[in-house]
Design an enzyme around this catalytic site. Sequence first.
Site, PDB file in Angstrom:
ATOM      1  N   ASP A  64       9.805  20.164 -12.301  1.00  0.00           N
ATOM      2  CA  ASP A  64      10.454  21.233 -11.540  1.00  0.00           C
ATOM      3  C   ASP A  64      11.732  20.663 -10.925  1.00  0.00           C
ATOM      4  OD1 ASP A  64       9.294  23.968  -9.804  1.00  0.00           O
ATOM      5  OD2 ASP A  64      11.021  22.862  -9.047  1.00  0.00           O
TER       6      ASP A  64
ATOM      7  N   ASP B 192      13.763  26.595 -14.076  1.00  0.00           N
ATOM      8  CA  ASP B 192      13.720  25.290 -13.418  1.00  0.00           C
ATOM      9  C   ASP B 192      12.360  24.610 -13.534  1.00  0.00           C
ATOM     10  OD1 ASP B 192      12.074  26.149 -11.246  1.00  0.00           O
ATOM     11  OD2 ASP B 192      13.167  24.785  -9.932  1.00  0.00           O
ATOM     12  N   GLU B 193      11.567  25.035 -14.496  1.00  0.00           N
ATOM     13  CA  GLU B 193      10.195  24.557 -14.532  1.00  0.00           C
ATOM     14  C   GLU B 193       9.642  24.474 -15.955  1.00  0.00           C
ATOM     15  OE1 GLU B 193       6.519  26.154 -12.090  1.00  0.00           O
ATOM     16  OE2 GLU B 193       8.447  26.831 -11.321  1.00  0.00           O
TER      17      GLU B 193
HETATM   18  N1  DCP Z   1      14.167  31.554  -6.553  1.00  0.00           N
HETATM   19  C1  DCP Z   1      14.542  32.823  -6.115  1.00  0.00           C
HETATM   20  N2  DCP Z   1      13.758  33.499  -5.216  1.00  0.00           N
HETATM   21  C2  DCP Z   1      12.599  32.951  -4.758  1.00  0.00           C
HETATM   22  C3  DCP Z   1      12.186  31.681  -5.211  1.00  0.00           C
HETATM   23  C4  DCP Z   1      13.001  31.010  -6.110  1.00  0.00           C
HETATM   24  O1  DCP Z   1      15.597  33.316  -6.529  1.00  0.00           O
HETATM   25  N3  DCP Z   1      11.845  33.624  -3.865  1.00  0.00           N
HETATM   26  C5  DCP Z   1      15.053  30.830  -7.489  1.00  0.00           C
HETATM   27  C6  DCP Z   1      15.970  29.903  -6.737  1.00  0.00           C
HETATM   28  C7  DCP Z   1      15.409  28.538  -6.961  1.00  0.00           C
HETATM   29  C8  DCP Z   1      14.750  28.678  -8.312  1.00  0.00           C
HETATM   30  O2  DCP Z   1      14.302  30.025  -8.391  1.00  0.00           O
HETATM   31  O3  DCP Z   1      16.403  27.543  -6.940  1.00  0.00           O
HETATM   32  C9  DCP Z   1      13.595  27.726  -8.517  1.00  0.00           C
HETATM   33  O4  DCP Z   1      12.533  28.002  -7.633  1.00  0.00           O
HETATM   34  P1  DCP Z   1      11.658  26.863  -6.980  1.00  0.00           P
HETATM   35  O5  DCP Z   1      10.469  27.538  -6.386  1.00  0.00           O
HETATM   36  O6  DCP Z   1      11.414  25.735  -7.924  1.00  0.00           O
HETATM   37  O7  DCP Z   1      12.545  26.374  -5.742  1.00  0.00           O
HETATM   38  P2  DCP Z   1      13.733  25.330  -5.704  1.00  0.00           P
HETATM   39  O8  DCP Z   1      13.976  24.672  -7.012  1.00  0.00           O
HETATM   40  O9  DCP Z   1      14.913  26.010  -5.124  1.00  0.00           O
HETATM   41  O10 DCP Z   1      13.205  24.296  -4.626  1.00  0.00           O
HETATM   42  P3  DCP Z   1      12.129  23.093  -4.798  1.00  0.00           P
HETATM   43  O11 DCP Z   1      12.912  21.853  -4.595  1.00  0.00           O
HETATM   44  O12 DCP Z   1      11.149  23.346  -3.685  1.00  0.00           O
HETATM   45  O13 DCP Z   1      11.545  23.223  -6.176  1.00  0.00           O
HETATM   46 MG    MG Z   2      12.413  23.815  -8.074  1.00  0.00          MG
HETATM   47 MG    MG Z   3      10.315  26.063  -9.742  1.00  0.00          MG
END
Ligand code: DCP
Ligand code: MG
Ligand code: MG
Length: 322
Positions: free
Chosen positions: A10, A111-112
């Site tokens: 991720d 992202d995963e």
């Molecule tokens: N995303 C979004 N709305 C949400 C959750 C996520 O638009 N409620 C989008 C933005 C994030 C991306 O999806 O950048 C990936 O989600 P992640 O849950 O993996 O969160 P992040 O990558 O931002 O943070 P982390 O470092 O906790 O993985």
């Molecule tokens: Mg993430």
């Molecule tokens: Mg993610």
Amino acid sequence: MEQRVVFHVDFDYFYAQCEELRNPELKTKPVVVCVFSDRGGDSGAIATANYVARKYGIKSGMPIRFAKKRVEQVPEAVFLPTDFDYYADISEKAMDVISKYADIFEYVGKDEAYLDVSKRTEGSFVSAGHLAQQLKNAVRNSTKLSCTVGIGKKTEEIFAQMDLKTISDLKKLDVFTLNSKFGRKIGAYIYNAARGIDDDPVSQRQEATQYSRITTLKQDSIDYDFLAKDLERLCEDVHATILKDNVVFKSVGIQFVQSDLSTKTKSKMLKNSTSSLDELRKTSLQLLHESLEGQKMPVRRLGVKVSELSQVSGQDSITRYF
Ligand code: DCP
Ligand code: MG
Ligand code: MG
């Protein structure tokens, strides 16, 4: 069953990290990526925030107005709109690199991903550890992105706080305690995983099973003509994707997100599969009409969905062009 080793990869604070990549000066500042709604102003929600911003309590899903409040005293805080095409580009490059490290690669989202590495590590967690490090280095070298492989730092910190060292420590906890610490989804996953219950195979993802579009209305409404206008536009959007992907659909549905954020859906199965825009429009409008009967609560967001898809092969049907 032979020992399975599966990585969960991720990207860290993905959208915000992408923004930092093209503008490194942002790195030391709170960076907040926002999905502004069509209503203008600060209406909308936070997609994600970098770790500097998270220290102020800003997180995904939070209304933009709340997030701005949290950093009222921090003039260098930066609020940016999303740039999906750019994030998709970076994701594609990184996923290309990551997939080379898997026996079986399962793409979950931008992202995963899950990687089954049982074969190449011969089931050894030691060599899996090395492989994970190589993967992270390769992603960093090719895209400058940082990612997390495995359960992740934050979960590790919570485990440490709770003084959990082994799986058998974990097994002593009931599912409610885990849910309260990690949220329901991850809590339940950990509860089962600690008991060895997770046989989900890693598998290449199937084709899309539905297409949908949703929009936030300029104002909450239960007026047929007002809603119909947006619905027709949504139908055209969905239809464009249908043509691009060369599929036909047999089911049409519409969705209301009402002013209290509760959801209402209604769908209809067609006699035959089709890719006709006319039919999509006609069916959605009919569903809209039926859904509004007796509707009291105003509608805030309106969506359309087609499902029961099949791939068109060979000769196109004549209706495809209407
Ligand atoms: N995303 C979004 N709305 C949400 C959750 C996520 O638009 N409620 C989008 C933005 C994030 C991306 O999806 O950048 C990936 O989600 P992640 O849950 O993996 O969160 P992040 O990558 O931002 O943070 P982390 O470092 O906790 O993985
Ligand atoms: Mg993430
Ligand atoms: Mg993610």
